[in-house]
Design a protein around this motif. Structure first.
Motif, mmCIF file in Angstrom:
data_model
loop_
_atom_site.group_PDB
_atom_site.id
_atom_site.type_symbol
_atom_site.label_atom_id
_atom_site.label_comp_id
_atom_site.label_asym_id
_atom_site.label_seq_id
_atom_site.Cartn_x
_atom_site.Cartn_y
_atom_site.Cartn_z
ATOM 1 N N SER A 111 0.856 -1.188 0.000
ATOM 2 C CA SER A 111 0.000 0.000 0.000
ATOM 3 C C SER A 111 0.890 1.234 0.000
ATOM 4 O O SER A 111 2.051 1.186 0.394
ATOM 5 C CB SER A 111 -0.935 0.008 1.205
ATOM 6 N N GLY A 112 0.333 2.337 -0.485
ATOM 7 C CA GLY A 112 1.085 3.574 -0.523
ATOM 8 C C GLY A 112 2.045 3.687 -1.692
ATOM 9 O O GLY A 112 2.879 4.577 -1.727
ATOM 10 N N CYS A 113 1.938 2.781 -2.655
ATOM 11 C CA CYS A 113 2.810 2.842 -3.828
ATOM 12 C C CYS A 113 1.992 2.475 -5.070
ATOM 13 O O CYS A 113 0.885 1.968 -4.967
ATOM 14 C CB CYS A 113 3.994 1.895 -3.683
ATOM 15 N N LYS A 114 2.555 2.742 -6.237
ATOM 16 C CA LYS A 114 1.863 2.433 -7.491
ATOM 17 C C LYS A 114 1.945 0.923 -7.729
ATOM 18 O O LYS A 114 3.028 0.371 -7.840
ATOM 19 C CB LYS A 114 2.494 3.217 -8.651
ATOM 20 N N ARG A 115 0.791 0.278 -7.839
ATOM 21 C CA ARG A 115 0.729 -1.182 -7.998
ATOM 22 C C ARG A 115 0.108 -1.619 -9.310
ATOM 23 O O ARG A 115 0.147 -2.788 -9.647
ATOM 24 C CB ARG A 115 -0.113 -1.791 -6.870
ATOM 25 N N HIS A 116 -0.511 -0.681 -10.022
ATOM 26 C CA HIS A 116 -1.295 -1.026 -11.210
ATOM 27 C C HIS A 116 -0.683 -0.407 -12.466
ATOM 28 O O HIS A 116 0.113 0.519 -12.379
ATOM 29 C CB HIS A 116 -2.737 -0.555 -11.023
ATOM 30 N N PRO A 117 -1.105 -0.870 -13.640
ATOM 31 C CA PRO A 117 -0.499 -0.402 -14.897
ATOM 32 C C PRO A 117 -0.819 1.051 -15.249
ATOM 33 O O PRO A 117 -1.806 1.621 -14.791
ATOM 34 C CB PRO A 117 -1.111 -1.329 -15.952
ATOM 35 N N GLY A 133 0.525 -5.388 -12.587
ATOM 36 C CA GLY A 133 1.700 -4.763 -11.986
ATOM 37 C C GLY A 133 1.908 -3.336 -12.455
ATOM 38 O O GLY A 133 1.195 -2.817 -13.307
ATOM 39 N N ASN A 134 2.927 -2.724 -11.899
ATOM 40 C CA ASN A 134 3.274 -1.342 -12.216
ATOM 41 C C ASN A 134 4.098 -1.320 -13.505
ATOM 42 O O ASN A 134 5.317 -1.147 -13.478
ATOM 43 C CB ASN A 134 4.049 -0.713 -11.053
ATOM 44 N N ILE A 135 3.416 -1.526 -14.629
ATOM 45 C CA ILE A 135 4.084 -1.533 -15.929
ATOM 46 C C ILE A 135 3.455 -0.475 -16.821
ATOM 47 O O ILE A 135 2.396 0.064 -16.506
ATOM 48 C CB ILE A 135 4.024 -2.926 -16.604
ATOM 49 N N HIS A 136 4.105 -0.181 -17.925
ATOM 50 C CA HIS A 136 3.684 0.883 -18.833
ATOM 51 C C HIS A 136 3.311 0.289 -20.188
ATOM 52 O O HIS A 136 4.086 -0.471 -20.769
ATOM 53 C CB HIS A 136 4.843 1.878 -18.978
ATOM 54 N N ILE A 137 2.123 0.650 -20.672
ATOM 55 C CA ILE A 137 1.687 0.245 -22.009
ATOM 56 C C ILE A 137 1.821 1.483 -22.893
ATOM 57 O O ILE A 137 1.168 2.494 -22.655
ATOM 58 C CB ILE A 137 0.216 -0.258 -21.998
#
Length: 195
Positions: A111-117, A133-137
């Motif tokens: 929690s408190g961090c970017k977890r989603h795309p 996850g914290n990925i970039h499309i």
């Protein structure tokens, strides 16, 4: 980001959409986006319980579970909406087309961090795709049906399969992300914080 713009987007991108009244009354994906926008407004003014209640009502009525804290740009279209899940820290750019059963999910309980795309502008995500996850499309990318994407997808590329493989044209490797509205917004924010 008004209702008229949303209706025009549906008319432009959905061949089954007949006219404005039909879209307003029957387009489930449009209803899901509108519930999200109302819930997001309440989230931003710190009325988080009200935001979650509105979000849950929207989920019950449309079948799409969109967290009110997610960031979604203009002209976002969910075709059919049922089974869509968009997590709390997900970011979606402008003119994104998403089909039913898509998940923009996290990979842990941090929690408190970017977890989603982060999904950049002009991306198409086909039915059943899972982006985790914290990925970039990247700008203009396409995600194939039922793909499971666990790694970055470069601009103007296509990701298919489980786990997803990247299919990329040779000339697109030189493209940058400067056209992405999310990147421009991030640069403005960093300049404002630095000064």
């Amino acid at each position: 980001m008004g209702m008229i713009s949303d209706i025009k987007t549906v008319k432009q991108k959905d061949p089954a959409a007949r006219h404005a009244l039909d879209i307003i009354l029957t387009h489930n994906g449009l209803h899901a986006v509108w519930y999200y926008r109302i819930a997001h407004f309440f989230w931003t003014i710190k009325l988080k319980m009200i935001a979650r209640i509105i979000s849950n009502i929207g989920r019950m009525l449309t079948g799409a579970d969109i967290h009110p804290a997610a960031t979604i740009g203009k002209n976002f279209l969910i075709d059919h909406a049922t089974g869509v899940v968009i997590g709390e820290t997900a970011e979606i750019g402008q003119n994104v087309l998403m089909y039913h059963g898509v998940t923009l999910g996290g990979t842990g309980n941090d929690s408190g961090c970017k977890r989603h795309p982060t999904v950049c502008d002009h991306v198409m995500i086909a039915a059943g795709a899972k982006i985790l996850g914290n990925i970039h499309i990247g700008y203009g990318a396409k995600i194939g049906a039922n793909a499971v994407v666990l790694k970055e997808v470069p601009p103007h590329s296509t990701a298919v399969g489980m786990p997803a493989r990247i299919i990329q044209k040779e000339e697109t490797k030189l493209l940058t992300e400067t056209d992405c509205s999310l990147v421009a917004k991030e640069k403005k924010y960093k300049k404002r914080v630095a000064s």
